[in-house]
Scaffold this motif. Structure first.
Motif, PDB file in Angstrom:
ATOM      1  N   ALA A   1       0.830  -1.202   0.000  1.00  0.00           N
ATOM      2  CA  ALA A   1       0.000   0.000   0.000  1.00  0.00           C
ATOM      3  C   ALA A   1       0.865   1.252   0.000  1.00  0.00           C
ATOM      4  CB  ALA A   1      -0.927  -0.010   1.219  1.00  0.00           C
ATOM      5  N   LEU A   2       1.958   1.206   0.738  1.00  0.00           N
ATOM      6  CA  LEU A   2       2.881   2.335   0.765  1.00  0.00           C
ATOM      7  C   LEU A   2       3.559   2.515  -0.590  1.00  0.00           C
ATOM      8  CD1 LEU A   2       4.325   4.574   2.300  1.00  0.00           C
ATOM      9  CD2 LEU A   2       5.979   2.868   3.093  1.00  0.00           C
ATOM     10  N   ASN A   3       3.960   1.426  -1.201  1.00  0.00           N
ATOM     11  CA  ASN A   3       4.599   1.499  -2.522  1.00  0.00           C
ATOM     12  C   ASN A   3       3.642   2.083  -3.560  1.00  0.00           C
ATOM     13  OD1 ASN A   3       6.884   0.341  -1.447  1.00  0.00           O
ATOM     14  ND2 ASN A   3       6.418  -1.720  -2.180  1.00  0.00           N
ATOM     15  N   LEU A   4       2.390   1.661  -3.518  1.00  0.00           N
ATOM     16  CA  LEU A   4       1.399   2.185  -4.454  1.00  0.00           C
ATOM     17  C   LEU A   4       1.170   3.674  -4.225  1.00  0.00           C
ATOM     18  CD1 LEU A   4      -1.246  -0.688  -4.516  1.00  0.00           C
ATOM     19  CD2 LEU A   4       0.363  -0.073  -6.326  1.00  0.00           C
ATOM     20  N   GLU A   5       1.187   4.089  -2.959  1.00  0.00           N
ATOM     21  CA  GLU A   5       1.006   5.500  -2.650  1.00  0.00           C
ATOM     22  C   GLU A   5       2.176   6.327  -3.194  1.00  0.00           C
ATOM     23  OE1 GLU A   5      -0.973   8.716  -1.666  1.00  0.00           O
ATOM     24  OE2 GLU A   5      -1.759   6.690  -1.408  1.00  0.00           O
ATOM     25  N   MET A   6       3.378   5.788  -3.101  1.00  0.00           N
ATOM     26  CA  MET A   6       4.539   6.501  -3.630  1.00  0.00           C
ATOM     27  C   MET A   6       4.475   6.588  -5.155  1.00  0.00           C
ATOM     28  SD  MET A   6       7.773   5.504  -1.192  1.00  0.00           S
ATOM     29  CE  MET A   6       7.658   3.730  -1.406  1.00  0.00           C
TER      30      MET A   6
END
Length: 205
Positions: A111-116
Motif C-alpha cells: 500500500a505504501l509502494n502504491l502510494e509513492m
C-alpha cells in the motif's frame, strides 16, 4: 537553540528520531494516502511535536524521499548478501525468491509502494527518485549477472536488458496480483516462478 544543537550532536539519537518519524509517516501514508496524511497526523502517530519533526525533515516530500532512499538501501543490502554468499549464483538467486515473494505480497508495504507511485504521477521529484532507484537496481542486477560468477556474461546487452526487465516485472507485479487476489497462494506462485526465473538466469540453448 541549545536544545536543537544538543539533539544533533548525538548521531544515534538523531537517527532513531528520524526512523521514528519515517515509521509513523509510512503508517499514515498507508492509511490515509500521501495528501490525506498531514504533518499533524504524522506527529501524533510519531508521538512528537510537528516542530520536533521539522528538525529532521523540512516537509512531507522530504519524508517520502527518505522512505524511498531507505528502501533502496535495503534492496542494495540484499544484492550485497547475494554477492557475498559462496556457491552457485543462480542457486542463490533462486533461493532468494522466497523472501522476494513474501516482501512483494505484503499488503501493508504494498500500500505504501502504491502510494509513492501515485505521488510520482503528480510529483516530478518523487518520480525522479523512483526512476533513479530503478536504474540503480537494474544496474546492480546486471553487475551480478555478468560478474565473475555471473551466468550471463556472454549474452548480448539488449537481451540482458530485456531479461532483467522481465524479472523485475514478474516480481514487482506480485503486489498487483495480491491486491486483486487476496487469496494468492505464495507457494503455488513460487512453484511456477522458480523454473521461469531459472530460464531467465541461464543462457538459452
Amino acid at each position: 537553540m541549545k536544545q536543537k544543537t544538543k539533539r544533533h550532536t548525538d548521531p544515534a539519537l538523531a537517527q532513531a528520531r528520524r526512523e521514528q518519524v519515517l515509521a509513523a509517516a509510512a503508517d499514515c501514508f498507508r492509511r490515509k494516502g500521501y495528501h490525506g496524511a498531514g504533518m499533524a497526523e504524522i506527529s501524533k502517530t510519531a508521538g512528537m511535536s510537528a516542530g520536533h519533526i521539522y528538525n529532521y525533515f523540512t516537509n512531507k516530500e522530504a519524508i517520502i524521499e527518505s522512505i524511498i532512499e531507505r528502501d533502496m538501501e535495503e534492496m542494495f543490502s540484499i544484492f550485497q548478501e547475494f554477492e557475498d554468499m559462496p556457491g552457485d549464483l543462480v542457486t542463490i538467486l533462486l533461493d532468494g525468491l522466497d523472501h522476494a515473494v513474501e516482501r512483494h505480497t505484503d499488503i501493508d508495504q504494498g500500500a505504501l509502494n502504491l502510494e509513492m507511485l501515485a505521488e510520482a504521477a503528480r510529483n516530478n521529484k518523487v518520480a525522479s527518485l523512483l526512476h533513479a532507484t530503478d536504474v540503480l537496481a537494474r544496474e546492480r542486477m546486471r553487475q551480478l549477472l555478468v560478474g565473475e560468477r555471473g551466468p550471463l556474461k556472454d549474452i548480448a546487452d539488449d537481451e540482458l536488458t530485456g531479461r532483467i526487465d522481465v524479472m523485475f516485472a514478474m516480481i514487482g507485479g506480485l503486489l498487483l496480483r495480491k491486491m486483486l487476489n487476496p487469496d494468492l497462494d505464495q507457494q503455488a506462485v513460487l512453484k511456477a516462478l522458480r523454473p521461469t526465473m531459472k530460464t531467465l538466469l541461464l543462457p538459452f540453448a
